[in-house]
Motif scaffolding. Sequence first.
Motif, PDB file in Angstrom:
ATOM      1  N   ALA A   1      -4.659  -0.332  -3.886  1.00 40.76           N
ATOM      2  CA  ALA A   1      -4.570  -1.163  -5.086  1.00 40.76           C
ATOM      3  C   ALA A   1      -5.487  -0.687  -6.197  1.00 40.76           C
ATOM      4  O   ALA A   1      -5.286  -1.034  -7.362  1.00 40.76           O
ATOM      5  CB  ALA A   1      -4.883  -2.622  -4.745  1.00 40.76           C
TER       6      ALA A   1
ATOM      7  N   VAL B   1      -3.807   0.797  -9.240  1.00 41.26           N
ATOM      8  CA  VAL B   1      -3.022  -0.057 -10.134  1.00 41.26           C
ATOM      9  C   VAL B   1      -3.806  -0.300 -11.418  1.00 41.26           C
ATOM     10  O   VAL B   1      -5.000  -0.597 -11.384  1.00 41.26           O
ATOM     11  CB  VAL B   1      -2.689  -1.391  -9.447  1.00 41.26           C
ATOM     12  CG1 VAL B   1      -1.987  -2.341 -10.415  1.00 41.26           C
ATOM     13  CG2 VAL B   1      -1.828  -1.149  -8.210  1.00 41.26           C
TER      14      VAL B   1
ATOM     15  N   PRO C   1      -1.607  -7.603  -3.596  1.00 37.19           N
ATOM     16  CA  PRO C   1      -2.312  -6.356  -3.893  1.00 37.19           C
ATOM     17  C   PRO C   1      -3.712  -6.263  -3.298  1.00 37.19           C
ATOM     18  O   PRO C   1      -4.142  -5.173  -2.895  1.00 37.19           O
ATOM     19  CB  PRO C   1      -2.346  -6.334  -5.429  1.00 37.19           C
ATOM     20  CG  PRO C   1      -1.084  -7.024  -5.817  1.00 37.19           C
ATOM     21  CD  PRO C   1      -0.944  -8.131  -4.801  1.00 37.19           C
TER      22      PRO C   1
ATOM     23  N   ASP D   1       0.831  -1.202   0.000  1.00 38.70           N
ATOM     24  CA  ASP D   1       0.000   0.000   0.000  1.00 38.70           C
ATOM     25  C   ASP D   1       0.869   1.257   0.000  1.00 38.70           C
ATOM     26  O   ASP D   1       0.635   2.197  -0.777  1.00 38.70           O
ATOM     27  CB  ASP D   1      -0.915  -0.018   1.226  1.00 38.70           C
ATOM     28  CG  ASP D   1      -1.897   1.135   1.245  1.00 38.70           C
ATOM     29  OD1 ASP D   1      -2.968   1.016   0.620  1.00 38.70           O
ATOM     30  OD2 ASP D   1      -1.593   2.166   1.884  1.00 38.70           O
TER      31      ASP D   1
ATOM     32  N   VAL E   1     -10.374  -4.462  -6.346  1.00 39.63           N
ATOM     33  CA  VAL E   1      -9.315  -4.373  -7.357  1.00 39.63           C
ATOM     34  C   VAL E   1      -9.920  -4.672  -8.728  1.00 39.63           C
ATOM     35  O   VAL E   1     -10.570  -5.701  -8.911  1.00 39.63           O
ATOM     36  CB  VAL E   1      -8.172  -5.365  -7.046  1.00 39.63           C
ATOM     37  CG1 VAL E   1      -7.092  -5.293  -8.117  1.00 39.63           C
ATOM     38  CG2 VAL E   1      -7.592  -5.084  -5.663  1.00 39.63           C
TER      39      VAL E   1
END
Length: 317
Positions: A138, A141, A132, A106, A228
């Motif tokens: 996350a 990303v 992640p 993180d 995510v």
Amino acid sequence: MTPVRHAPAATAGVDARPVAIACRDGYRLRGHLWRPEANRPPGRGTIVVNPATGVRARYYHAYARFLAEQGFVVLTYDYRGIGESRPARLRGSGIRWRDWGELDFDAAVRWIRQREAGPLTVVGHSIGGFLPGFAEAAGAVDRILTVGAQFAYRRDYRARERLSMIAKWHLLMPCVTAAVGYFPGRRLGWLEDLPDGVAYEWAFRGRRMEASYPAAERPALLARFAAVRAPILAVGTPDDPFGTPAAIRRGLGYYVSSPRIQVQLTPSAIGAEAPGHFGLFHARRSGGFWADTLRWLSDGQNPWPDSVIDPSHPIPA
């Protein structure tokens, strides 16, 4: 696991400078930022490399250097308790696998996002490809590449090594850890020393990751994984005793909101020498596997379309 050889740390044409990353609980991680010295192609973006359990970040330096030479900015770092991020006293530290994702990864994402624009990709090896989902950051990303990623559920180990691996990692490791206060992997020649919390999580984790944590925390934890949305390309090799197809698929199952592609590389894709769990990050892969990964890292294109595993195949209980 077998000991891994460390790659050299510098080369002409790439600037690699030491960095310190502050986590929200005050712990400071050590790492390196890899940047091309000049003529960087625009829009390549940034890559964060997450190591395997008990492997120092420097093992990935050759790959990071390769990626920087292709125009990426790359962050490599050691998790708390490992390598350059090891505290003065490891015994009884209580550091957990979860901390590596929830706090360390993180912090790495937040740190690099404050300094670099453009697409952000994660390359995660072994547990590094599963971490992640623990991190609130996350969501920043854009893409994930994993190699042999799993959370070490013992029944997913490759059948021919399963009994010996269970004896080593699920019986001997926790016993030694209880006696010493941490797992002295370096002294045993297995891997780096591990914090006690990491060793116990590995040794006692079952088929459901969330069962390792208090029941009241599990819904929020699963929701974090579900939040995510980055596409994931998960790579496995036929001789990896940890990252079997079942193990990789079990980990991918937590990323319910991400487009997921799982591939099992063939000998023709990886060369004559079997890479095992570690070999794909060895410098001799630069003209093969490393070059192939650029298609995913740059454009989100699967370099191995003929190696995709049917996602409908069931996971063993």
